[in-house]
Scaffold this active site. Sequence first.
Site, short mmCIF file in Angstrom:
data_model
loop_
_atom_site.label_atom_id
_atom_site.label_comp_id
_atom_site.label_asym_id
_atom_site.label_seq_id
_atom_site.Cartn_x
_atom_site.Cartn_y
_atom_site.Cartn_z
N ALA A 122 -1.27 -8.32 0.64
CA ALA A 122 -2.14 -9.19 -0.17
C ALA A 122 -3.32 -8.46 -0.79
CB ALA A 122 -2.63 -10.34 0.69
N ARG A 177 -5.61 -14.38 3.43
CA ARG A 177 -6.38 -14.43 4.67
C ARG A 177 -7.76 -13.80 4.58
NH1 ARG A 177 -1.24 -13.83 5.62
NH2 ARG A 177 -0.22 -15.42 6.86
N GLN A 198 4.94 -7.53 0.36
CA GLN A 198 4.85 -8.88 0.92
C GLN A 198 4.40 -9.85 -0.17
OE1 GLN A 198 2.13 -6.96 4.05
NE2 GLN A 198 2.80 -8.81 5.08
N ILE A 245 4.21 -11.96 -3.78
CA ILE A 245 5.18 -12.78 -4.53
C ILE A 245 4.69 -12.99 -5.96
CG2 ILE A 245 6.18 -13.98 -2.53
CD1 ILE A 245 4.15 -16.33 -3.33
N HIS A 302 9.09 -11.11 1.36
CA HIS A 302 8.75 -12.53 1.50
C HIS A 302 9.38 -13.34 0.36
CE1 HIS A 302 4.98 -11.83 4.24
NE2 HIS A 302 6.11 -11.47 4.80
N THR A 313 -2.74 -4.14 3.51
CA THR A 313 -2.18 -5.05 4.52
C THR A 313 -2.75 -4.68 5.88
OG1 THR A 313 -0.16 -5.71 5.70
CG2 THR A 313 -0.06 -3.63 4.55
N LEU A 345 -9.23 0.74 -1.92
CA LEU A 345 -8.05 0.87 -2.80
C LEU A 345 -8.43 1.39 -4.19
CD1 LEU A 345 -5.81 -2.34 -2.55
CD2 LEU A 345 -5.04 0.04 -2.36
#
Length: 244
Positions: free
Chosen positions: A22, A34, A99, A101, A117, A191, A233
Site C-alpha cells: 500500500a 492502514r 498487493q 489493486i 490480492h 509494505t 521511498l
Amino acid sequence: MEIKKLFNMIKKAKHLVVMTGAGVSTFSGIRDFRGKNGLYKDIDAEKVFSIDYFYEDPSFFYNWAKENIYDIDKKEASIVHNVLGELENRGYLKALITQNIDLLHQKGGSKNVIEIHGSPSTHYCLHCAGIRVSYDEVAAVVRKGEMPKCPNCERVIKPAITFFGESLPHEALRAAVTESQNADLMLILGTTLTVYPAASMPEHTLRTGGKIIIVNNMPTPLDSRAEICFNDLGEVFEGLNGLL
Ligand code: ZN
C-alpha cells in the site's frame, strides 16, 4: 552511499523480484488502507470489500469504486511505478509482486505484474461460468452511475479483486511463490510485512539463499534480515532515477 550500493546490487542481480504494498499506492496520492491517512478512517472497507455484502447490495461497492478504482485515467503513475517499469524494460527486473489493486504498475510500464490480492483488470459473473468483462468496459458503465451487468444473465458482475471472505487467486499466489524462490534479490517496497501471504514471500527468498532490501516508512519484522533498510521511498526512487 547506500543508494549507489542498492543500484549496484540491482544491476548485479540475476533474478530481481520486487514486492509492493500500500505504501507504493499512497505515494501517488492513493491512501494507504492502514496508514495514518488510511482508507479505513473514512470508509467502511470491511463493508466495501465484503463478499457477503456485495451479494446483498453491489451498488455499495460500485458507488465507492467509481471515484477510487474506476478513475485510473485521472491517476498518475508515480516515480516509483515509472522507475520499476524502466528497470523491467532494461532487463534488470524479472517480476513484480503487488498487493495493490490500483493498476498503477501497469500504467508505469511494468509488464510482469503478479497481483496477489486480485485485480480490477477483469470482472466475472458470480452465476455464469466463463464470463469475463474488461476494466475499460466496466469503467465506462460505472462512471455513468450504472451497475455493470453480466451479458448472459443480466446480474451485476464482480471485479476479480479479492474481497474479504474470498480466497486469494491461486495462479497469482503460485507464481509469486515461484518468483520469490527464484529471486537472488528481492526489493520490498511500502509494505509492513504483517499480512500473509505477502509476508511469506521474502521468507521464500531468504530460505533459498536470496537477499532482501526493504524500503518502508515503518519497521517490519524482517528488517534485521535485510541487507539494507531504507525508510523513504521518494528519496530512494529519486536516487535510482538519477542513476538509471
Ligand atoms: Zn451471469
